[in-house]
Design a protein around this motif. Structure first.
Motif, mmCIF file in Angstrom:
data_model
loop_
_atom_site.group_PDB
_atom_site.id
_atom_site.type_symbol
_atom_site.label_atom_id
_atom_site.label_comp_id
_atom_site.label_asym_id
_atom_site.label_seq_id
_atom_site.Cartn_x
_atom_site.Cartn_y
_atom_site.Cartn_z
ATOM 1 N N THR A 263 0.832 -1.207 0.000
ATOM 2 C CA THR A 263 0.000 0.000 0.000
ATOM 3 C C THR A 263 0.866 1.256 0.000
ATOM 4 O O THR A 263 0.623 2.196 -0.762
ATOM 5 N N ALA A 264 1.889 1.268 0.863
ATOM 6 C CA ALA A 264 2.790 2.422 0.929
ATOM 7 C C ALA A 264 3.537 2.592 -0.398
ATOM 8 O O ALA A 264 3.698 3.720 -0.892
ATOM 9 N N TRP A 265 3.988 1.484 -0.979
ATOM 10 C CA TRP A 265 4.700 1.555 -2.238
ATOM 11 C C TRP A 265 3.801 2.108 -3.343
ATOM 12 O O TRP A 265 4.214 2.966 -4.128
ATOM 13 N N GLU A 266 2.576 1.634 -3.396
ATOM 14 C CA GLU A 266 1.670 2.073 -4.452
ATOM 15 C C GLU A 266 1.434 3.578 -4.375
ATOM 16 O O GLU A 266 1.406 4.273 -5.390
ATOM 17 N N GLY A 267 1.295 4.085 -3.144
ATOM 18 C CA GLY A 267 1.105 5.527 -2.990
ATOM 19 C C GLY A 267 2.303 6.311 -3.501
ATOM 20 O O GLY A 267 2.156 7.330 -4.194
ATOM 21 N N ARG A 268 3.500 5.856 -3.150
ATOM 22 C CA ARG A 268 4.711 6.557 -3.604
ATOM 23 C C ARG A 268 4.870 6.452 -5.120
ATOM 24 O O ARG A 268 5.241 7.422 -5.791
ATOM 25 N N ARG A 269 4.595 5.267 -5.648
ATOM 26 C CA ARG A 269 4.742 5.052 -7.082
ATOM 27 C C ARG A 269 3.770 5.948 -7.851
ATOM 28 O O ARG A 269 4.142 6.577 -8.853
ATOM 29 N N LEU A 270 2.529 6.036 -7.384
ATOM 30 C CA LEU A 270 1.545 6.890 -8.031
ATOM 31 C C LEU A 270 1.947 8.358 -7.956
ATOM 32 O O LEU A 270 1.781 9.111 -8.918
ATOM 33 N N ARG A 271 2.497 8.760 -6.804
ATOM 34 C CA ARG A 271 2.909 10.154 -6.623
ATOM 35 C C ARG A 271 3.983 10.543 -7.626
ATOM 36 O O ARG A 271 3.890 11.575 -8.291
ATOM 37 N N ILE A 272 5.035 9.720 -7.734
ATOM 38 C CA ILE A 272 6.133 10.060 -8.635
ATOM 39 C C ILE A 272 5.714 9.902 -10.093
ATOM 40 O O ILE A 272 6.068 10.734 -10.945
ATOM 41 N N ALA A 273 4.942 8.871 -10.398
ATOM 42 C CA ALA A 273 4.484 8.701 -11.783
ATOM 43 C C ALA A 273 3.624 9.884 -12.211
ATOM 44 O O ALA A 273 3.728 10.358 -13.355
ATOM 45 N N GLY A 274 2.794 10.375 -11.285
ATOM 46 C CA GLY A 274 1.997 11.571 -11.607
ATOM 47 C C GLY A 274 2.886 12.759 -11.907
ATOM 48 O O GLY A 274 2.642 13.524 -12.856
ATOM 49 N N SER A 275 3.942 12.934 -11.119
ATOM 50 C CA SER A 275 4.891 14.021 -11.356
ATOM 51 C C SER A 275 5.609 13.837 -12.689
ATOM 52 O O SER A 275 5.872 14.817 -13.418
ATOM 53 N N VAL A 276 5.945 12.588 -13.013
ATOM 54 C CA VAL A 276 6.612 12.289 -14.284
ATOM 55 C C VAL A 276 5.748 12.731 -15.458
ATOM 56 O O VAL A 276 6.209 13.447 -16.370
ATOM 57 N N TYR A 277 4.488 12.327 -15.460
ATOM 58 C CA TYR A 277 3.628 12.651 -16.601
ATOM 59 C C TYR A 277 3.260 14.129 -16.631
ATOM 60 O O TYR A 277 3.021 14.690 -17.707
ATOM 61 N N LEU A 278 3.257 14.768 -15.469
ATOM 62 C CA LEU A 278 3.052 16.217 -15.440
ATOM 63 C C LEU A 278 4.229 16.920 -16.125
ATOM 64 O O LEU A 278 4.046 17.827 -16.943
ATOM 65 N N ALA A 279 5.457 16.476 -15.809
ATOM 66 C CA ALA A 279 6.646 17.067 -16.428
ATOM 67 C C ALA A 279 6.707 16.794 -17.932
ATOM 68 O O ALA A 279 7.258 17.595 -18.691
ATOM 69 N N LEU A 280 6.122 15.671 -18.352
ATOM 70 C CA LEU A 280 6.125 15.314 -19.775
ATOM 71 C C LEU A 280 4.987 15.974 -20.549
ATOM 72 O O LEU A 280 4.804 15.704 -21.737
ATOM 73 N N GLY A 281 4.206 16.834 -19.880
ATOM 74 C CA GLY A 281 3.137 17.546 -20.570
ATOM 75 C C GLY A 281 1.911 16.711 -20.835
ATOM 76 O O GLY A 281 1.201 16.947 -21.833
ATOM 77 N N ARG A 282 1.638 15.737 -19.958
ATOM 78 C CA ARG A 282 0.443 14.904 -20.097
ATOM 79 C C ARG A 282 -0.436 15.073 -18.865
ATOM 80 O O ARG A 282 -0.507 14.206 -17.996
ATOM 81 N N PRO A 283 -1.126 16.224 -18.753
ATOM 82 C CA PRO A 283 -1.857 16.540 -17.517
ATOM 83 C C PRO A 283 -3.025 15.609 -17.212
ATOM 84 O O PRO A 283 -3.341 15.392 -16.041
ATOM 85 N N THR A 284 -3.669 15.057 -18.226
ATOM 86 C CA THR A 284 -4.801 14.167 -17.960
ATOM 87 C C THR A 284 -4.327 12.877 -17.298
ATOM 88 O O THR A 284 -4.904 12.430 -16.298
ATOM 89 N N HIS A 285 -3.273 12.273 -17.844
ATOM 90 C CA HIS A 285 -2.703 11.070 -17.240
ATOM 91 C C HIS A 285 -2.181 11.383 -15.836
ATOM 92 O O HIS A 285 -2.394 10.605 -14.898
ATOM 93 N N ALA A 286 -1.529 12.539 -15.695
ATOM 94 C CA ALA A 286 -1.020 12.941 -14.386
ATOM 95 C C ALA A 286 -2.154 13.102 -13.389
ATOM 96 O O ALA A 286 -2.061 12.647 -12.239
ATOM 97 N N ARG A 287 -3.234 13.739 -13.809
ATOM 98 C CA ARG A 287 -4.386 13.934 -12.908
ATOM 99 C C ARG A 287 -4.928 12.615 -12.395
ATOM 100 O O ARG A 287 -5.178 12.455 -11.191
ATOM 101 N N ASP A 288 -5.095 11.649 -13.284
ATOM 102 C CA ASP A 288 -5.665 10.360 -12.874
ATOM 103 C C ASP A 288 -4.775 9.670 -11.838
ATOM 104 O O ASP A 288 -5.262 9.114 -10.849
#
Length: 376
Positions: A263-288
């Motif tokens: 559970t803790a890992w999934e939260g961290r993974r989602l947090r960083i992946a969201g930041s990754v896609y935000l930096a890559l200019g994919r706000p919809t994927h980042a939002r989800d």
């Protein structure tokens, strides 16, 4: 701490830390520069509660451990409890105190934790009977790591030089005592400074996170976390293929750790992946991803504050100002409680992006609330 003690702490710090300016010290304490200027000149202290808490921590020692006045003898004294005679009992006390501070890092306001961690670090560093103790050196490496994290947080992620100095000391000490776990953590944390600095060197961040991956071969959880941040560095360098590859590498490491808290890992993974896609200019994927992360990180408020601020940026990217304002209100709720710099700096960034909608009621309200947050 009395006003004359605050003056002595400031003067001692400015002698002890080369090139430490009043402006930098003010940022680290969370006060305006004039507060430090007046205190150092002995003209009184405004915003006393916040300044006292931060100064005690940044001094890394209690006021009784400062250079004595008028030839008086120094009397070191702990605010945790009265020292117990015997080296081993002192080490056990310090180990417990450090463990509790590490445990509470995500929930205790950074300036408060810095005060407590600073005093403990001072005891580890300045007590001649403990400095040579082998166990103490491992504790000292962990204490330097914690101090680096807290200094950076308490300064709203602006005082990178002092934070880096603590982390470099953690790295050197951990290497000297073969503490691979603390070494990897300190390297990973050091990578955050160029990674999250608006003018930071993302190549350096990537290289340092790679070092963290290699430093703890027996700890796949740390390797997985380091891989996430390598991915984030690639995203900030506009390398989507490499960013995606290192997200997969992180997952591979995580799968090999049988003791991993999923559970803790999934939260961290989602947090960083969201930041990754935000930096890559994919706000919809980042939002989800970030919406899922916010639900997962309820017990890690400092991380959740960062997620909500990034979620606001994702909504801005989708031209959804009302949703962005809602996310920012949640981020400010967290920032008010934790006083952590990561969320605060991202909130400021999101508000700048929202400036095009500044006349919208929800946006105007959140802008006013942010000013209140900074001045409270």
């Amino acid at each position: 701490m009395r006003e004359r003690d605050a003056q002595r702490v400031i003067q001692f710090l400015r002698r002890r830390v080369k090139n430490l300016s009043q402006e930098a010290l003010a940022r680290m304490c969370g006060v305006v520069q004039s507060t430090i200027t007046r205190a150092e000149a002995g003209k009184g202290l405004t915003d006393r509660r916040r300044a006292y808490e931060a100064l005690r921590g940044l001094g890394a020692l209690s006021t009784e451990q400062l250079p004595a006045r008028s030839g008086a003898r120094e009397v070191p004294r702990s605010t945790f409890r009265k020292p117990v005679p015997g080296q081993s009992s002192d080490v056990e006390e310090l180990a417990l105190g450090l463990l509790l501070l590490e445990r509470d890092y995500q929930t205790v306001p950074s300036t408060v934790a810095l005060a407590q961690a600073g005093e403990l670090h001072g005891r580890l560093t300045h007590n001649p009977g403990l400095v040579r103790h082998s166990t103490t050196q491992k504790l000292r490496a962990r204490s330097c790591l914690l101090m680096g994290k807290l200094v950076w947080d308490a300064s709203q992620r602006r005082e990178s030089r002092v934070a880096t100095a603590y982390l470099d000391e953690a790295i050197a000490t951990a290497r000297a005592v073969s503490d691979e776990h603390t070494l990897a953590q300190a390297l990973l944390r050091k990578s955050f400074i160029p990674l999250y600095n608006p003018t930071g060197d993302h190549h350096l961040a990537m290289h340092t996170a790679h070092q963290a991956m290699r430093a703890a071969p027996e700890t796949p959880e740390l390797q997985a976390l380091a891989a996430l941040h390598v991915s984030e560095a690639h995203a900030r360098l506009a390398r989507p293929r490499e960013a995606s590859r290192y997200l997969d590498i992180a997952d591979d490491y995580a799968r090999t750790d049988q003791a991993l808290d999923n559970t803790a890992w999934e939260g961290r993974r989602l947090r960083i992946a969201g930041s990754v896609y935000l930096a890559l200019g994919r706000p919809t994927h980042a939002r989800d991803l970030l919406e899922q992360a916010a639900d997962q990180l309820s017990e890690r408020p400092k991380s959740r504050g960062i997620v909500l601020a990034n979620l606001a940026l994702a909504h801005v990217g989708r031209r959804e100002p009302d949703a962005a304002a809602t996310a920012l209100n949640g981020a400010m709720d967290v920032a008010h409680t934790t006083r952590a710099g990561g969320a605060t700096s991202l909130i400021a960034t999101a508000l700048k992006e929202l400036n095009a909608w500044r006349t919208a009621p929800a946006v105007a309200e959140v802008q006013g609330r942010f000013i209140d947050l900074l001045t409270r």
